[in-house]
Design a protein around this motif. Sequence first.
Motif, short mmCIF file in Angstrom:
data_model
loop_
_atom_site.label_atom_id
_atom_site.label_comp_id
_atom_site.label_asym_id
_atom_site.label_seq_id
_atom_site.Cartn_x
_atom_site.Cartn_y
_atom_site.Cartn_z
N VAL A 1 45.47 47.25 27.79
CA VAL A 1 44.26 46.54 28.06
C VAL A 1 43.02 45.59 27.50
N VAL A 2 43.15 44.37 28.16
CA VAL A 2 43.04 43.15 27.51
C VAL A 2 40.79 43.25 27.21
N SER A 3 40.30 43.98 28.85
CA SER A 3 39.35 43.67 29.05
C SER A 3 38.51 44.28 30.63
N VAL A 4 37.80 45.33 29.89
CA VAL A 4 37.38 45.71 31.42
C VAL A 4 35.83 44.66 32.04
N SER A 5 35.60 45.15 32.92
CA SER A 5 34.70 44.34 33.16
C SER A 5 33.97 45.06 34.43
N LYS A 6 32.42 44.99 34.93
CA LYS A 6 31.95 45.35 35.73
C LYS A 6 31.78 44.44 36.74
N THR A 7 32.57 44.31 38.17
CA THR A 7 32.43 43.65 39.41
C THR A 7 31.35 43.72 40.20
N PRO A 8 30.96 42.55 41.20
CA PRO A 8 29.79 42.78 41.69
C PRO A 8 30.44 43.47 43.18
N TYR A 9 31.65 44.64 43.41
CA TYR A 9 32.61 44.58 44.35
C TYR A 9 32.19 45.47 44.65
N SER A 10 31.07 47.05 45.86
CA SER A 10 30.92 47.99 45.42
C SER A 10 31.62 49.14 43.93
N GLY A 11 31.04 48.57 43.00
CA GLY A 11 31.02 49.42 42.11
C GLY A 11 32.30 49.50 41.48
N LEU A 12 33.20 48.50 41.66
CA LEU A 12 34.30 48.39 41.16
C LEU A 12 34.03 47.77 40.12
N PHE A 13 35.16 48.29 39.06
CA PHE A 13 35.94 47.58 37.69
C PHE A 13 36.71 46.73 37.54
N GLU A 14 36.93 45.59 36.43
CA GLU A 14 38.13 45.16 36.03
C GLU A 14 38.88 45.12 35.50
N LYS B 1 35.09 55.98 37.24
CA LYS B 1 35.21 57.63 36.21
C LYS B 1 36.28 57.39 35.90
N ALA B 2 36.61 56.21 36.49
CA ALA B 2 38.56 56.01 36.14
C ALA B 2 39.52 56.83 36.84
N GLN B 3 39.13 57.50 38.08
CA GLN B 3 40.05 58.52 38.58
C GLN B 3 41.50 57.78 39.71
N PHE B 4 40.16 56.57 40.47
CA PHE B 4 41.77 56.25 41.41
C PHE B 4 41.98 53.98 40.65
N LEU B 5 42.84 54.25 41.28
CA LEU B 5 43.10 52.98 41.58
C LEU B 5 43.71 52.38 41.73
N PHE B 6 43.03 51.34 41.97
CA PHE B 6 43.05 49.54 43.43
C PHE B 6 43.64 48.33 42.92
N VAL B 7 45.40 48.14 43.15
CA VAL B 7 46.06 47.51 43.02
C VAL B 7 45.84 46.49 44.34
N GLY B 8 45.77 45.04 44.44
CA GLY B 8 45.57 44.12 45.10
C GLY B 8 44.77 43.32 45.39
N ARG B 9 44.33 42.48 46.13
CA ARG B 9 43.39 41.26 46.17
C ARG B 9 42.27 41.86 46.93
#
Length: 261
Positions: free
Chosen positions: A64-77, A90-98
């Motif tokens: 993991v290089v970095s973690v940053s909050k996005t403006p997209y529905s509370g997701l974290f990049e 809470k890092a309970q789910f992973l979203f893989v895609g665009r």
Amino acid sequence: EILSGLVGSEMCIRDSLNGINMKLIKAAAAALLGLAFVSAFAETVQEAAVRKAIEPRLGDDAKVVSVSKTPYSGLFEVQVNGDIIYTDAKAQFLFVGRIVDTKTYQDYTKARLEEINKVAFSDLPLEAAMKQVKGNGKRVIAVFEDPNCGYCKRFRQTLEGINDITVYTFMYNILSPDSIAKSRNVWCSADRNKAWDDWMLNGKAPAPASDKCTTPHEKVLALGQRMGVTGTPTIIFTDGSRIPGAIDAKALEAKLSSIKQ
């Protein structure tokens, strides 16, 4: 004279104090700028918590290089191994895609990947690549290719119709055990570019190399892994951008035209 001396002394004291004050102000300003610079790149408490939670769930091979909050529905990049995935707070789910804007169809994930994967072209070890110049050679690219890569051979055919270009080819041997041997035979040929084209375009294998000939295989392999090159061909442009995969002549010309050479 005494009064003049006192006035002069007072002025000197004031100048000294002003000088000290200016130094203190400058030092404070520099410190504030430094803090601002650090905070601009530092993870927030919440981002650090997400990193701590997600890292052990991705496996030992995931960096993991970095973690940053996005403006997209509370997701974290989450930047990991040169790619981007997303997770919740809470890092309970992973979203893989665009992530794509439904109004403009702008691909935000693609834009971010292009940003984080930019390459300092001037830092590439070009001495470890084959150099081929066509026409005036003003337009420059670097390509990672494997001798057993069918898409690389297709891209070589595309390059046949492109003029005024310099191509640096890094032989990136990742597809087959005999890729290393084939690349070695090419690298050790009297005319590397001809030997490479003979093989990639016509299927004519080069003569076996001498045992005394050394190649930059390990250096190129380490370079590609460090840059996150996971497939061939991967085309690197002088503006630092990259395109994974073979593209046709029209797309290549359009990309080269968009770059100030």
